[in-house]
Scaffold this active site. Structure first.
Site, PDB file in Angstrom:
ATOM      1  N   CYS A  62     -66.292  -8.562 -15.187  1.00  0.00           N
ATOM      2  CA  CYS A  62     -66.908  -7.887 -16.325  1.00  0.00           C
ATOM      3  C   CYS A  62     -65.888  -6.862 -16.839  1.00  0.00           C
ATOM      4  CB  CYS A  62     -68.233  -7.227 -15.923  1.00  0.00           C
ATOM      5  SG  CYS A  62     -68.064  -5.901 -14.711  1.00  0.00           S
ATOM      6  N   ARG A  63     -66.367  -5.799 -17.428  1.00  0.00           N
ATOM      7  CA  ARG A  63     -65.469  -4.781 -17.966  1.00  0.00           C
ATOM      8  C   ARG A  63     -64.821  -3.961 -16.855  1.00  0.00           C
ATOM      9  NH1 ARG A  63     -66.117   0.744 -19.745  1.00  0.00           N
ATOM     10  NH2 ARG A  63     -64.547   1.231 -21.322  1.00  0.00           N
TER      11      ARG A  63
END
Length: 104
Positions: A62-63
């Site tokens: 993810c981020r």
């Protein structure tokens, strides 16, 4: 929870290893920048779990590594044993591997 570093992911990609990369960010985040993984946003990870391999290594990203950790725990509760979380997510990739990619 198993984790891998962005350097380990880069080496896996360079060696042409057979693995699946799942990006659990939202579609608009994925469109901005991605590592060519399959986009399955966190909210739909269990609904679309049939798209995730049980037969080869799976890296979830993810981020920053937080949402992917949540996804990993949800999938492990469903019986997955082949998962690894990408430490630091795409932010770490941008900082350590490819500073040209766009992050927010």
């Amino acid at each position: 929870m198993k984790e891998i570093t962005v350097q380990e992911l880069q080496e896996m990609k360079e060696r042409g290893e057979d693995f699946q990369l799942i990006d659990v960010r939202e579609d608009f985040e994925y469109q901005m920048s991605n590592l060519e993984g399959e986009n399955i946003p966190l909210g739909g990870i269990l609904i679309e779990a049939d798209k995730i391999s049980k037969d080869k290594p799976v890296v979830i990203m993810c981020r920053s590594g937080k949402r992917s950790a949540v996804a990993l725990h949800q999938l492990e509760a469903q019986g997955y044993t082949n998962l690894a979380n990408l430490q630091g997510g795409i932010l770490a990739w941008q900082q350590q591997i490819d500073p040209s990619i766009q992050v927010y």
